[in-house]
Design a protein around this motif. Structure first.
Motif, short mmCIF file in Angstrom:
data_model
loop_
_atom_site.label_atom_id
_atom_site.label_comp_id
_atom_site.label_asym_id
_atom_site.label_seq_id
_atom_site.Cartn_x
_atom_site.Cartn_y
_atom_site.Cartn_z
N MET A 1 44.91 -0.21 24.53
CA MET A 1 45.30 -0.18 23.14
C MET A 1 43.95 -0.33 22.69
SD MET A 1 48.25 -0.20 22.76
CE MET A 1 48.45 1.14 24.12
N THR A 2 42.90 -1.05 22.92
CA THR A 2 41.51 -0.94 22.62
C THR A 2 40.88 0.32 22.24
OG1 THR A 2 41.12 -3.10 23.69
CG2 THR A 2 39.32 -1.94 22.80
N HIS A 3 41.21 1.40 23.54
CA HIS A 3 40.65 2.69 23.13
C HIS A 3 41.39 3.29 22.12
CE1 HIS A 3 39.76 6.42 25.72
NE2 HIS A 3 39.08 6.32 24.58
N LEU A 4 42.94 3.31 22.36
CA LEU A 4 43.72 3.64 21.08
C LEU A 4 42.94 3.48 19.52
CD1 LEU A 4 46.11 5.56 20.57
CD2 LEU A 4 47.50 3.61 20.81
N ILE A 5 42.77 2.06 19.70
CA ILE A 5 42.39 1.52 18.04
C ILE A 5 41.06 2.26 17.88
CG2 ILE A 5 41.49 -0.39 17.15
CD1 ILE A 5 43.27 -2.20 18.76
N SER A 6 40.25 2.34 18.85
CA SER A 6 39.02 3.17 18.48
C SER A 6 39.10 4.36 18.09
CB SER A 6 38.01 3.16 19.63
OG SER A 6 38.25 3.93 20.68
N ILE A 7 40.11 5.02 18.47
CA ILE A 7 40.41 6.43 18.12
C ILE A 7 41.00 6.53 16.58
CG2 ILE A 7 41.84 8.53 18.55
CD1 ILE A 7 41.38 7.87 21.42
N LEU A 8 41.87 5.42 16.39
CA LEU A 8 42.52 5.64 15.12
C LEU A 8 41.56 5.00 14.07
CD1 LEU A 8 45.71 3.55 16.29
CD2 LEU A 8 45.46 6.12 15.91
N VAL A 9 40.64 4.22 14.45
CA VAL A 9 39.68 3.83 13.45
C VAL A 9 38.55 4.90 13.05
CG1 VAL A 9 37.42 2.51 13.15
CG2 VAL A 9 39.49 1.21 14.09
N LEU A 10 38.37 5.83 14.03
CA LEU A 10 37.46 7.03 13.94
C LEU A 10 38.31 7.89 12.98
CD1 LEU A 10 34.97 8.75 14.23
CD2 LEU A 10 35.90 9.44 16.45
N LEU B 1 48.53 12.48 26.47
CA LEU B 1 48.35 13.68 25.28
C LEU B 1 47.78 13.12 24.07
CD1 LEU B 1 52.30 14.76 26.00
CD2 LEU B 1 50.10 16.25 26.34
N VAL B 2 47.94 11.89 23.61
CA VAL B 2 47.27 11.42 22.37
C VAL B 2 45.77 11.56 22.79
CG1 VAL B 2 46.90 9.28 21.14
CG2 VAL B 2 49.39 9.99 21.80
N PHE B 3 45.23 11.08 23.81
CA PHE B 3 43.84 11.16 23.93
C PHE B 3 43.42 12.65 23.73
CE2 PHE B 3 43.65 6.97 26.40
CZ PHE B 3 43.84 5.97 25.25
N ILE B 4 44.07 13.50 24.65
CA ILE B 4 43.49 14.97 24.55
C ILE B 4 43.67 15.68 23.08
CG2 ILE B 4 43.92 17.17 25.26
CD1 ILE B 4 44.84 15.96 28.19
N GLY B 5 44.72 15.24 22.50
CA GLY B 5 45.13 15.78 21.01
C GLY B 5 44.00 15.28 20.22
N SER B 6 43.80 14.00 20.30
CA SER B 6 43.06 13.38 19.04
C SER B 6 41.62 13.77 19.28
CB SER B 6 43.32 11.80 19.14
OG SER B 6 42.78 11.28 20.46
N VAL C 1 37.10 16.97 16.96
CA VAL C 1 36.13 17.91 17.09
C VAL C 1 36.44 19.12 16.10
CG1 VAL C 1 35.24 19.65 18.52
CG2 VAL C 1 35.51 17.52 19.38
N TRP C 2 37.63 19.62 16.00
CA TRP C 2 38.11 20.54 14.79
C TRP C 2 37.67 20.14 13.58
CZ3 TRP C 2 41.01 20.28 10.45
CH2 TRP C 2 40.92 21.74 9.85
N TYR C 3 37.99 18.56 13.21
CA TYR C 3 37.84 18.25 11.92
C TYR C 3 36.23 18.42 11.56
CZ TYR C 3 41.42 15.89 9.14
OH TYR C 3 42.40 15.75 8.39
#
Lengths: 10, 215
Positions: free
Chosen positions: B10-19, B65-70, B75-77
């Motif tokens: 969840m912490t990892h997911l939060i870091s991705i959401l914050v970014l 899938l969420v980690f790969i996709g995000s 990178v695309w952005y």
């Protein structure tokens, strides 16, 4: 140990 | 699954959401290292090779899938989005991250569980993740003041692996599941690399000042 270790963690 | 591993995920997911929030809300990626994002995309792509061959749970598959996709979206952005890419600190983000990729791959060829395609790429992804943050930490030091969302992104990203270390200790005592030495040592190195960031992050939080990393 012979059991095949699988990567069940992210 | 245990509370430590779930908290880590969840912490990892939060870091991705914050970014994602920082990039989407500010339409800027200043202070973010594209190289670290590229390394993370590589980490996920090489770690989850068993995405379609081994099914553990819906949670496990969805998170992969969420980690790969995000990571690919970020990178695309930063590379392609007409507005966001203008704010990329190209002249500051100069860490030669190819060396990190080569070093991790060579180490994976030498130290792995089994000499199989999947195991070597798995070890490669573990080693690479441990050092993938280096370009980002260097960029933070060069770019001086760090905006809140970027600081929080790095904080959560660094914290997640610390939860995993607790998870490996827990699994060792409860499931007699000895986490691989590879994961443990890499996880300790990975978390240690954030030590000085955590220190300055804590100082800035305690003094309620902007996060400043010494140049």
């Amino acid at each position: 140990d012979p059991e095949v270790k699988v990567h069940d963690e992210l | 699954m245990n509370i430590f591993r779930f908290s880590g995920d969840m912490t990892h997911l939060i870091s991705i959401l914050v970014l994602l929030l920082k990039i989407y809300a500010t339409k800027s990626c200043s202070g973010i290292s594209l190289k670290t994002q590229e390394l993370y995309a590589l980490v996920f792509l090489t770690r989850y090779l068993n995405l379609f061959t081994e099914f553990f749970s819906v949670y496990n598959t969805v998170m992969k899938l969420v980690f790969i996709g995000s990571s690919l979206v970020i990178v695309w952005y930063m590379r392609m989005h007409r507005v966001v890419k203008l704010s990329y600190d190209k002249e500051l983000d100069t860490f030669r991250h190819y060396f990190l990729v080569v070093a991790s791959f060579v180490l994976a060829l030498l130290v792995h569980e089994k000499f199989t395609f999947q195991e070597i790429f798995w070890a490669f992804s573990i080693y690479l993740e441990a050092i993938a943050i280096l370009p980002q930490l260097v960029l933070l030091q060069r770019s001086g003041n760090v905006d809140n969302l970027t600081g929080q992104y790095v904080f959560f990203l660094g914290s997640y692996r610390a939860f995993y270390i607790l998870n490996w200790i827990y699994r060792y005592f409860t499931e007699n599941h000895f986490a691989r030495l590879i994961s443990c040592i890499s996880g300790l190195v990975q978390t240690a690399l954030y030590a000085d960031f955590f220190y300055y992050y804590f100082i800035s939080w305690k003094n309620n000042k902007k996060l400043q990393l010494p140049a």
